[in-house]
Write an enzyme that holds these catalytic residues in place. Structure first.
Site, mmCIF file in Angstrom:
data_model
loop_
_atom_site.group_PDB
_atom_site.id
_atom_site.type_symbol
_atom_site.label_atom_id
_atom_site.label_comp_id
_atom_site.label_asym_id
_atom_site.label_seq_id
_atom_site.Cartn_x
_atom_site.Cartn_y
_atom_site.Cartn_z
ATOM 1 N N LEU A 1 -23.492 82.020 -31.655
ATOM 2 C CA LEU A 1 -23.226 82.509 -32.998
ATOM 3 C C LEU A 1 -23.929 81.595 -33.991
ATOM 4 O O LEU A 1 -23.633 80.407 -34.085
ATOM 5 C CB LEU A 1 -21.721 82.539 -33.294
ATOM 6 C CG LEU A 1 -21.334 82.984 -34.701
ATOM 7 C CD1 LEU A 1 -21.719 84.451 -34.913
ATOM 8 C CD2 LEU A 1 -19.860 82.808 -34.928
ATOM 9 N N ALA A 2 -24.860 82.136 -34.694
ATOM 10 C CA ALA A 2 -25.609 81.341 -35.668
ATOM 11 C C ALA A 2 -24.944 81.493 -37.026
ATOM 12 O O ALA A 2 -24.739 82.590 -37.526
ATOM 13 C CB ALA A 2 -27.050 81.815 -35.726
ATOM 14 N N LYS A 3 -24.602 80.375 -37.583
ATOM 15 C CA LYS A 3 -24.020 80.388 -38.921
ATOM 16 C C LYS A 3 -25.057 79.802 -39.868
ATOM 17 O O LYS A 3 -25.651 78.772 -39.604
ATOM 18 C CB LYS A 3 -22.739 79.564 -38.972
ATOM 19 C CG LYS A 3 -21.629 80.159 -38.161
ATOM 20 C CD LYS A 3 -20.376 79.344 -38.304
ATOM 21 C CE LYS A 3 -19.279 79.974 -37.478
ATOM 22 N NZ LYS A 3 -18.021 79.255 -37.579
ATOM 23 N N SER A 4 -25.248 80.464 -40.942
ATOM 24 C CA SER A 4 -26.208 79.949 -41.910
ATOM 25 C C SER A 4 -25.595 80.007 -43.297
ATOM 26 O O SER A 4 -24.846 80.908 -43.624
ATOM 27 C CB SER A 4 -27.508 80.745 -41.861
ATOM 28 O OG SER A 4 -27.256 82.086 -42.195
#
Length: 105
Positions: free
Chosen positions: A89-92
């Site tokens: 899960l990429a959080k930006s």
């Protein structure tokens, strides 16, 4: 193959039911989320039915999302995955480095 179907009783219900019948005819196992009348129309041919109370169409998306979220949660727990920290899960966070205020001159 399990197929999860969200079928609120709206103008597209009959078309959705037709698609569900095609899935069943091809050996798919259907989990149907609908109101009691919608589930009854399949006459016990779906593998599992989740009845949602009747409601006004405005709140239907909120009400129908609850069983889908619970299904995802319990599936993840059954698989032994960490539901609080999903893998990949990429959080930006986009942070603006400068802020320009526009004012009338």
């Amino acid at each position: 193959m399990p197929v999860v179907v969200v079928a609120p009783p709206d103008g597209l219900f009959d078309k959705t039911l037709s698609n569900v019948e095609e899935v069943i005819a091809r050996g798919g196992r259907v989990v149907m989320i609908s109101d009691a009348a919608g589930i009854a129309r399949l006459e016990g041919r779906c593998a599992f039915g989740i009845a949602v109370p009747q409601c006004v169409p405005f709140v239907a998306p909120l009400l129908y999302a609850i069983p889908v979220q619970l299904l995802a949660y319990h599936t993840a727990v059954h698989k032994g995955t960490d539901v609080d920290q999903p893998r990949n899960l990429a959080k930006s966070v986009m942070v603006s480095s400068s802020y320009v205020a526009c004012r009338p001159s």
